[in-house]
Design an enzyme around this catalytic site. Structure first.
Site, PDB file in Angstrom:
ATOM      1  N   ASP A 173      31.974  44.023  30.168  1.00 52.69           N
ATOM      2  CA  ASP A 173      31.467  42.627  30.340  1.00 52.69           C
ATOM      3  C   ASP A 173      30.057  42.132  30.285  1.00 52.69           C
ATOM      4  O   ASP A 173      29.615  42.972  30.413  1.00 52.69           O
ATOM      5  CB  ASP A 173      32.569  42.243  31.485  1.00 52.69           C
ATOM      6  CG  ASP A 173      33.769  42.489  31.948  1.00 52.69           C
ATOM      7  OD1 ASP A 173      34.724  42.422  30.701  1.00 52.69           O
ATOM      8  OD2 ASP A 173      34.225  42.755  33.193  1.00 52.69           O
ATOM      9  N   ASP A 224      38.362  38.524  27.109  1.00 52.88           N
ATOM     10  CA  ASP A 224      39.378  38.036  28.443  1.00 52.88           C
ATOM     11  C   ASP A 224      39.555  36.123  28.328  1.00 52.88           C
ATOM     12  O   ASP A 224      40.920  35.489  28.311  1.00 52.88           O
ATOM     13  CB  ASP A 224      38.416  37.623  30.091  1.00 52.88           C
ATOM     14  CG  ASP A 224      38.211  39.474  29.974  1.00 52.88           C
ATOM     15  OD1 ASP A 224      39.343  40.213  29.985  1.00 52.88           O
ATOM     16  OD2 ASP A 224      37.180  39.534  30.355  1.00 52.88           O
TER      17      ASP A 224
END
Length: 196
Positions: free
Chosen positions: A126, A144
């Site tokens: 991330d 995401d």
């Protein structure tokens, strides 16, 4: 059976372009940030007053939940994600609208992007971090974002399709007939036999 296989093949042929494109975008973005952020002081690149690019490995599920169970859970996450992707593909094959098809393609593309991370890197990378003063949103990635966009498309598709069905029903039946049909459906089991 042949018709079902043809539908599955056509769905794959159409969706694979979208899904593969999203996976490539996701993986290239992760590769670039992994390669460039690891040398930054504090593993961070300040972009704006509210956005940083950070070097973060997510060993849990979305937003880092359950990361403390990583040693037991990565194989479970991989298996669960694989099953979910297969089920989403089945739903996409059954989808009757272009919006539904697009929504499932985005969700599957994002899920596959994160699944690749788990399979080959052991965790999901991330890097996008929004914050404002003391508020900090959990770090996320493009996969995401694709999943979120897909879910929004699917929700919009559900409600717009429901509205169209209700409008068509009102064109052909009055409210009393619609209520009677709904009551009959509620009082009938899945085999078509009356419950009463």
């Amino acid at each position: 059976m042949l018709l079902l296989l043809k539908k599955i093949y056509l769905t794959f042929a159409r969706s694979s372009r979208i899904i593969i494109t999203l996976v490539i975008i996701d993986q290239l973005s992760k590769w670039w940030f992994i390669d460039n952020l690891r040398w930054k002081p504090g593993l961070m690149l300040k972009v704006t007053a509210f956005l940083n690019m950070v070097y973060t490995w997510n060993y849990g599920i979305s937003f880092g939940l359950m990361r403390e169970y990583y040693q037991y859970s990565n194989a479970v996450f991989i298996l669960t994600n694989s099953i979910i992707v297969c089920y989403l593909y089945y739903l996409m094959v059954c989808s009757k609208t272009i919006r539904g098809f697009a929504g499932y393609s985005f969700v599957i593309g994002g899920a596959v992007g994160n699944l690749i991370d788990r399979l080959f890197r052991g965790a999901v990378f991330d890097f996008i971090h929004f914050y404002y003063k003391n508020y900090s949103f959990p770090v996320f990635n493009l996969a995401d974002c694709f999943i979120t966009i897909g879910v929004i498309i699917l929700i919009e598709d559900y409600y717009s399709t429901k509205k169209i069905i209700e409008e068509k029903a009102k064109e052909h039946y009055d409210n009393a007939q619609i209520k009677a049909m709904a009551e009959k459906i509620r009082n009938t089991d899945h085999n078509g036999d009356n419950k009463i």
